[in-house]
Design a protein around this motif. Structure first.
Motif, short mmCIF file in Angstrom:
data_model
loop_
_atom_site.label_atom_id
_atom_site.label_comp_id
_atom_site.label_asym_id
_atom_site.label_seq_id
_atom_site.Cartn_x
_atom_site.Cartn_y
_atom_site.Cartn_z
N VAL A 16 8.82 8.00 39.75
CA VAL A 16 9.18 9.23 39.04
C VAL A 16 8.49 9.30 37.68
CG1 VAL A 16 11.09 10.50 37.96
CG2 VAL A 16 11.40 9.50 40.23
N SER A 17 8.43 8.18 36.98
CA SER A 17 7.80 8.17 35.65
C SER A 17 6.32 8.54 35.72
CB SER A 17 7.96 6.79 35.01
OG SER A 17 7.34 5.79 35.79
N LYS A 18 5.67 8.19 36.85
CA LYS A 18 4.25 8.51 37.01
C LYS A 18 4.03 9.94 37.50
CE LYS A 18 2.88 3.73 38.06
NZ LYS A 18 2.36 2.82 39.10
N GLU A 19 4.98 10.45 38.28
CA GLU A 19 4.79 11.76 38.91
C GLU A 19 5.80 12.80 38.44
OE1 GLU A 19 2.24 12.32 40.80
OE2 GLU A 19 1.59 10.22 40.77
N ILE A 20 6.37 12.61 37.25
CA ILE A 20 7.43 13.50 36.77
C ILE A 20 6.94 14.95 36.62
CG2 ILE A 20 6.94 12.93 34.36
CD1 ILE A 20 10.37 13.82 35.96
N LYS A 21 5.69 15.14 36.22
CA LYS A 21 5.16 16.49 36.07
C LYS A 21 5.08 17.21 37.41
CE LYS A 21 2.42 15.58 31.92
NZ LYS A 21 1.05 15.55 31.32
N THR A 22 4.63 16.50 38.43
CA THR A 22 4.55 17.09 39.77
C THR A 22 5.93 17.39 40.32
OG1 THR A 22 2.56 15.77 40.17
CG2 THR A 22 3.58 16.81 42.09
N ILE A 23 6.88 16.44 40.13
CA ILE A 23 8.25 16.64 40.59
C ILE A 23 8.88 17.84 39.89
CG2 ILE A 23 10.57 15.62 40.60
CD1 ILE A 23 9.15 12.87 40.87
N PHE A 24 8.64 17.95 38.59
CA PHE A 24 9.16 19.07 37.81
C PHE A 24 8.58 20.40 38.31
CE2 PHE A 24 9.13 21.77 33.92
CZ PHE A 24 10.50 21.84 33.72
N PHE A 25 7.28 20.40 38.61
CA PHE A 25 6.62 21.61 39.11
C PHE A 25 7.19 22.01 40.47
CE2 PHE A 25 3.16 23.50 41.64
CZ PHE A 25 2.92 24.63 40.88
N ILE A 26 7.36 21.05 41.37
CA ILE A 26 7.92 21.33 42.70
C ILE A 26 9.33 21.89 42.57
CG2 ILE A 26 8.75 20.25 44.84
CD1 ILE A 26 6.40 18.28 44.60
N SER A 27 10.12 21.32 41.65
CA SER A 27 11.50 21.77 41.44
C SER A 27 11.54 23.20 40.92
CB SER A 27 12.22 20.84 40.45
OG SER A 27 12.26 19.52 40.94
N ILE A 28 10.62 23.54 40.04
CA ILE A 28 10.56 24.91 39.51
C ILE A 28 10.18 25.89 40.61
CG2 ILE A 28 9.26 26.44 37.97
CD1 ILE A 28 9.10 24.18 35.97
N ILE A 29 9.17 25.55 41.41
CA ILE A 29 8.75 26.42 42.50
C ILE A 29 9.89 26.65 43.49
CG2 ILE A 29 7.18 26.68 44.47
CD1 ILE A 29 5.83 27.10 41.80
N SER A 30 10.59 25.58 43.83
CA SER A 30 11.73 25.69 44.75
C SER A 30 12.81 26.60 44.19
CB SER A 30 12.31 24.30 45.02
OG SER A 30 13.41 24.37 45.89
N THR A 31 13.07 26.49 42.88
CA THR A 31 14.07 27.34 42.24
C THR A 31 13.64 28.80 42.26
OG1 THR A 31 14.73 25.52 40.77
CG2 THR A 31 15.37 27.74 40.11
N PHE A 32 12.37 29.05 41.99
CA PHE A 32 11.89 30.43 41.97
C PHE A 32 11.85 31.04 43.37
CE2 PHE A 32 10.44 29.60 37.64
CZ PHE A 32 10.76 30.81 37.03
N ILE A 33 11.75 30.21 44.39
CA ILE A 33 11.87 30.72 45.77
C ILE A 33 13.27 31.28 45.98
CG2 ILE A 33 12.00 30.02 48.20
CD1 ILE A 33 9.68 28.10 47.64
N SER A 34 14.28 30.55 45.50
CA SER A 34 15.67 31.03 45.59
C SER A 34 15.84 32.32 44.80
CB SER A 34 16.64 29.96 45.05
OG SER A 34 16.62 28.81 45.85
N VAL A 35 15.26 32.37 43.61
CA VAL A 35 15.36 33.57 42.77
C VAL A 35 14.71 34.76 43.45
CG1 VAL A 35 14.63 34.61 40.58
CG2 VAL A 35 15.48 32.25 40.62
N LEU A 36 13.54 34.52 44.06
CA LEU A 36 12.81 35.59 44.73
C LEU A 36 13.61 36.14 45.91
CD1 LEU A 36 10.19 37.23 44.96
CD2 LEU A 36 9.27 35.41 46.41
#
Length: 247
Positions: A16-36
């Motif tokens: 997670v410490s190495k890939e936190i930016k990617t995980i954060f980006f995936i989480s945002i995209i998933s959230t915006f799918i719900s919003v959409l």
């Protein structure tokens, strides 16, 4: 080689410490799918108000809540429930599929081109969606009667999405393997799933009691945080199954 919670936590933390930016980006995209989805298909505000008011709070069980509704409200609730289930399944499938694809790609030391990962992701989604639907129905039945069966079923079925990407089995066999594996390693899988549930509960309580900030913004931030922790849980479970297969 025995698998320990400490070892899995250390491995998960390092990843997670190495890939936190990617995980954060995936989480945002998933959230915006719900919003959409929420924007495209507006839920019935009357039913939302019923769920959020004392009718739901004062009901001891889901059945009590439904029995207190008239026929019109029951039909609207059914439509709303189907809508929310689809929204949850689509966003969760994307989140799970993306996280599993990320781990699979990195675990192969990037020997395969990125197009391979995209192909893997696209092929995984349909089966993962159906599996999530089956798991969600089973878990919701458990929660509909009592809380503890729902929690226990959530733990037993938690490995199913991970096993799906490892094994070439039917969905039913995937669920069966998950139940058998988790049951024999409940002391390792249980704490991870329970920790996520507690984090989700406390985050929801904290964010939903913030009345000075716009409710839509609070919901957005809450969902992003929950998605991040769910991705971390997925990494924890994935790492466990990798070690389990090797032993």
């Amino acid at each position: 080689m025995s698998i320990t919670v400490r070892q899995l936590c250390n491995d998960t933390y390092n990843f997670v410490s190495k890939e936190i930016k990617t995980i954060f980006f995936i989480s945002i995209i998933s959230t915006f799918i719900s919003v959409l989805i929420n924007i495209l298909i507006k839920p019935d505000m009357h039913i939302i108000s019923i769920i959020e008011n004392n009718k739901f709070i004062n009901s001891h069980t889901l059945f009590d809540f439904i029995n207190n509704m008239n026929e019109y409200e029951k039909k609207k609730l059914l439509k709303y429930s189907i809508f929310k289930i689809l929204e949850f399944l689509i966003s969760k499938t994307f989140l799970l599929g993306s996280t599993i694809t990320l781990i699979t790609y990195l675990s192969k030391n990037k020997k395969k081109p990125i197009i391979f990962s995209m192909t893997f992701f696209i092929k995984l989604l349909p089966s993962l969606f159906i599996l999530n639907f089956i798991i969600n129905m089973i878990v919701q039945v458990g929660f509909a009667f009592f809380i503890l069966p729902g929690i226990f079923l959530s733990i037993l079925l938690s490995l199913s999405p991970i096993i799906l990407c490892f094994e070439k089995n039917t969905l039913i066999n995937t669920i069966r393997i998950s139940i058998f594996t988790v049951w024999n390693n409940i002391n390792i899988i249980g704490p991870g799933v329970l920790f996520f549930m507690c984090i989700k509960f406390f985050l929801t309580k904290i964010f939903m009691n913030m009345h000075l900030i716009n409710k839509n913004f609070i919901t957005l931030i809450l969902n992003i945080n929950i998605n991040i922790f769910f991705s971390i849980l997925t990494i924890y479970l994935f790492r466990f199954y990798m070690l389990f297969k090797n032993t």
